[in-house]
Design an enzyme around this catalytic site. Sequence first.
Site, PDB file in Angstrom:
ATOM      1  N   SER A   1       0.828  -1.212   0.000  1.00  0.00           N
ATOM      2  CA  SER A   1       0.000   0.000   0.000  1.00  0.00           C
ATOM      3  C   SER A   1       0.863   1.264   0.000  1.00  0.00           C
ATOM      4  O   SER A   1       2.021   1.253   0.428  1.00  0.00           O
ATOM      5  CB  SER A   1      -0.907   0.021   1.227  1.00  0.00           C
ATOM      6  OG  SER A   1      -1.720  -1.128   1.252  1.00  0.00           O
TER       7      SER A   1
HETATM    8  N1  SAM Z   1      -0.695  -4.980   4.025  1.00  0.00           N
HETATM    9  C1  SAM Z   1       0.055  -5.228   2.814  1.00  0.00           C
HETATM   10  C2  SAM Z   1       1.442  -4.682   2.866  1.00  0.00           C
HETATM   11  O1  SAM Z   1       1.801  -4.045   3.864  1.00  0.00           O
HETATM   12  O2  SAM Z   1       2.170  -4.923   1.905  1.00  0.00           O
HETATM   13  C3  SAM Z   1      -0.649  -4.771   1.553  1.00  0.00           C
HETATM   14  C4  SAM Z   1      -1.672  -5.709   1.183  1.00  0.00           C
HETATM   15  S1  SAM Z   1      -2.261  -5.752  -0.462  1.00  0.00           S
HETATM   16  C5  SAM Z   1      -2.888  -4.154  -0.717  1.00  0.00           C
HETATM   17  C6  SAM Z   1      -3.674  -6.788  -0.120  1.00  0.00           C
HETATM   18  C7  SAM Z   1      -3.327  -8.241   0.191  1.00  0.00           C
HETATM   19  O3  SAM Z   1      -4.522  -8.890   0.613  1.00  0.00           O
HETATM   20  C8  SAM Z   1      -2.811  -9.021  -1.003  1.00  0.00           C
HETATM   21  O4  SAM Z   1      -1.560  -9.581  -0.700  1.00  0.00           O
HETATM   22  C9  SAM Z   1      -3.870 -10.114  -1.205  1.00  0.00           C
HETATM   23  O5  SAM Z   1      -3.335 -11.334  -1.655  1.00  0.00           O
HETATM   24  C10 SAM Z   1      -4.440 -10.230   0.193  1.00  0.00           C
HETATM   25  N2  SAM Z   1      -5.785 -10.803   0.288  1.00  0.00           N
HETATM   26  C11 SAM Z   1      -6.858 -10.624  -0.521  1.00  0.00           C
HETATM   27  N3  SAM Z   1      -7.922 -11.316  -0.053  1.00  0.00           N
HETATM   28  C12 SAM Z   1      -7.511 -11.942   1.077  1.00  0.00           C
HETATM   29  C13 SAM Z   1      -8.148 -12.800   2.024  1.00  0.00           C
HETATM   30  N4  SAM Z   1      -9.432 -13.187   1.902  1.00  0.00           N
HETATM   31  N5  SAM Z   1      -7.428 -13.244   3.071  1.00  0.00           N
HETATM   32  C14 SAM Z   1      -6.130 -12.886   3.234  1.00  0.00           C
HETATM   33  N6  SAM Z   1      -5.467 -12.088   2.362  1.00  0.00           N
HETATM   34  C15 SAM Z   1      -6.154 -11.614   1.304  1.00  0.00           C
END
Ligand code: SAM
Length: 212
Positions: free
Chosen positions: A59
Amino acid sequence: MYETERLLLIEQIKKKGITNQNVLDAMSKVERHLFVPDIMQQHAYEDVALPIGYGQTISQPYTVAFMTQALDPKPGQKILEIGTGSGYQAAILFQLGTKVFTIERNDKLYNSALKIFDKLNLRIAARCSDGSIGWLEFAPYDGIIVTAGSPGVPQNLLKQLAAGGRMIIPVGDRTVQSLKIITKISDDEFDTKEAPYFAFVPLVGREGWKEK
Ligand code: SAM
């Protein structure tokens, strides 16, 4: 490395309205360039989201700061993060002295986050599963931060939030969301505030979007 760039980024974030000194201090200590792919390192201290592979992103720093400030975590509190991604947000929460539990659904991202946690000696509990249904074993949590955009507020996450706890979650369509800041007053009473115009990758899962 990149110390000057990191401090300049913190100044930029401050100018955009982040005032919580603990959050600013944590972000000036955690080295964002270690959480992005090598070819992205030179961009790590620009205030932008960056690709981390598999169609996912780390992000934008301002967004991380905004969400963390809204969560306002205190040392020793138990915080659940949904969407580990690069591990950067989890590292910020750890730096703030909280007990961090984080869930990632993509096994490749999960494994690379484990490696960086290990390398930096960040004692963070992580699992690879669908975070839209939470992590019941360690509930209730003092705070829950969802870093992927959801079509609604997952009921399981609301249940796993402690009374007095706060959840930050982007809710909207697949491209634009509002950040909901939800404080749980009791099992059936919640106070909700909203901040518009954020853009996250989708939360895919049982209480999120269906896989395309
Ligand atoms: N917090 C992260 C960082 O600091 O890099 C950024 C996260 S990215 C914007 C969103 C993440 O959510 C992705 O890696 C995606 O694979 C994960 N994601 C999407 N749906 C999910 C779910 N149901 N459970 C866990 N992770 C999920």
